[in-house]
Scaffold this motif. Sequence first.
Motif, PDB file in Angstrom:
ATOM      1  N   VAL A  12       0.815  -1.222   0.000  1.00  0.00           N
ATOM      2  CA  VAL A  12       0.000   0.000   0.000  1.00  0.00           C
ATOM      3  C   VAL A  12       0.848   1.271   0.000  1.00  0.00           C
ATOM      4  CG1 VAL A  12      -1.967  -1.136   1.096  1.00  0.00           C
ATOM      5  CG2 VAL A  12      -0.336   0.106   2.510  1.00  0.00           C
ATOM      6  N   ARG A  13       2.120   1.151   0.328  1.00  0.00           N
ATOM      7  CA  ARG A  13       3.005   2.320   0.287  1.00  0.00           C
ATOM      8  C   ARG A  13       3.210   2.802  -1.146  1.00  0.00           C
ATOM      9  NH1 ARG A  13       8.019  -0.271   3.047  1.00  0.00           N
ATOM     10  NH2 ARG A  13       7.320  -1.850   1.558  1.00  0.00           N
ATOM     11  N   GLU A  14       2.942   1.944  -2.121  1.00  0.00           N
ATOM     12  CA  GLU A  14       3.129   2.292  -3.530  1.00  0.00           C
ATOM     13  C   GLU A  14       1.858   2.829  -4.188  1.00  0.00           C
ATOM     14  OE1 GLU A  14       4.529  -1.371  -5.188  1.00  0.00           O
ATOM     15  OE2 GLU A  14       6.465  -1.219  -4.180  1.00  0.00           O
ATOM     16  N   ASP A  22      -8.088  -0.734  -4.544  1.00  0.00           N
ATOM     17  CA  ASP A  22      -7.056  -1.618  -5.100  1.00  0.00           C
ATOM     18  C   ASP A  22      -7.043  -2.967  -4.378  1.00  0.00           C
ATOM     19  OD1 ASP A  22      -5.234   0.144  -7.024  1.00  0.00           O
ATOM     20  OD2 ASP A  22      -5.783   1.385  -5.314  1.00  0.00           O
ATOM     21  N   ILE A  23      -7.188  -2.920  -3.071  1.00  0.00           N
ATOM     22  CA  ILE A  23      -7.197  -4.153  -2.272  1.00  0.00           C
ATOM     23  C   ILE A  23      -8.412  -4.995  -2.634  1.00  0.00           C
ATOM     24  CG2 ILE A  23      -7.408  -5.087   0.065  1.00  0.00           C
ATOM     25  CD1 ILE A  23      -5.861  -2.531   0.993  1.00  0.00           C
ATOM     26  N   ILE A  39       1.060  -5.496   2.266  1.00  0.00           N
ATOM     27  CA  ILE A  39       2.126  -4.877   3.052  1.00  0.00           C
ATOM     28  C   ILE A  39       1.699  -3.456   3.364  1.00  0.00           C
ATOM     29  CG2 ILE A  39       4.559  -4.210   3.108  1.00  0.00           C
ATOM     30  CD1 ILE A  39       5.015  -6.375   0.927  1.00  0.00           C
ATOM     31  N   ALA A  40       1.723  -3.095   4.651  1.00  0.00           N
ATOM     32  CA  ALA A  40       1.268  -1.764   5.062  1.00  0.00           C
ATOM     33  C   ALA A  40       2.169  -1.221   6.172  1.00  0.00           C
ATOM     34  CB  ALA A  40      -0.172  -1.831   5.562  1.00  0.00           C
TER      35      ALA A  40
END
Length: 75
Positions: A12-14, A22-23, A39-40
Amino acid sequence: MTTEQVDRTIDVREIEGPPFDDIMAALESLEDGERLQLIAPFEPEPLYEVLDARGYAHESHQQDGGLWYVYVEHA
């Protein structure tokens, strides 16, 4: 649930803006038996209720550096 096999990963950082859509799109494309790794930089607690309501199992782990790894699959 084991964390060894992962079929898809979303970091999610991207993602610019809220990552929820998106998820959800990635989850909807999962086949039975496939696992999504999320990944968060924070524990995505609000997501857990949504996952439960939509029939997904999840397992979360915080790693060194504060990153959270959430593994999701069909329940």
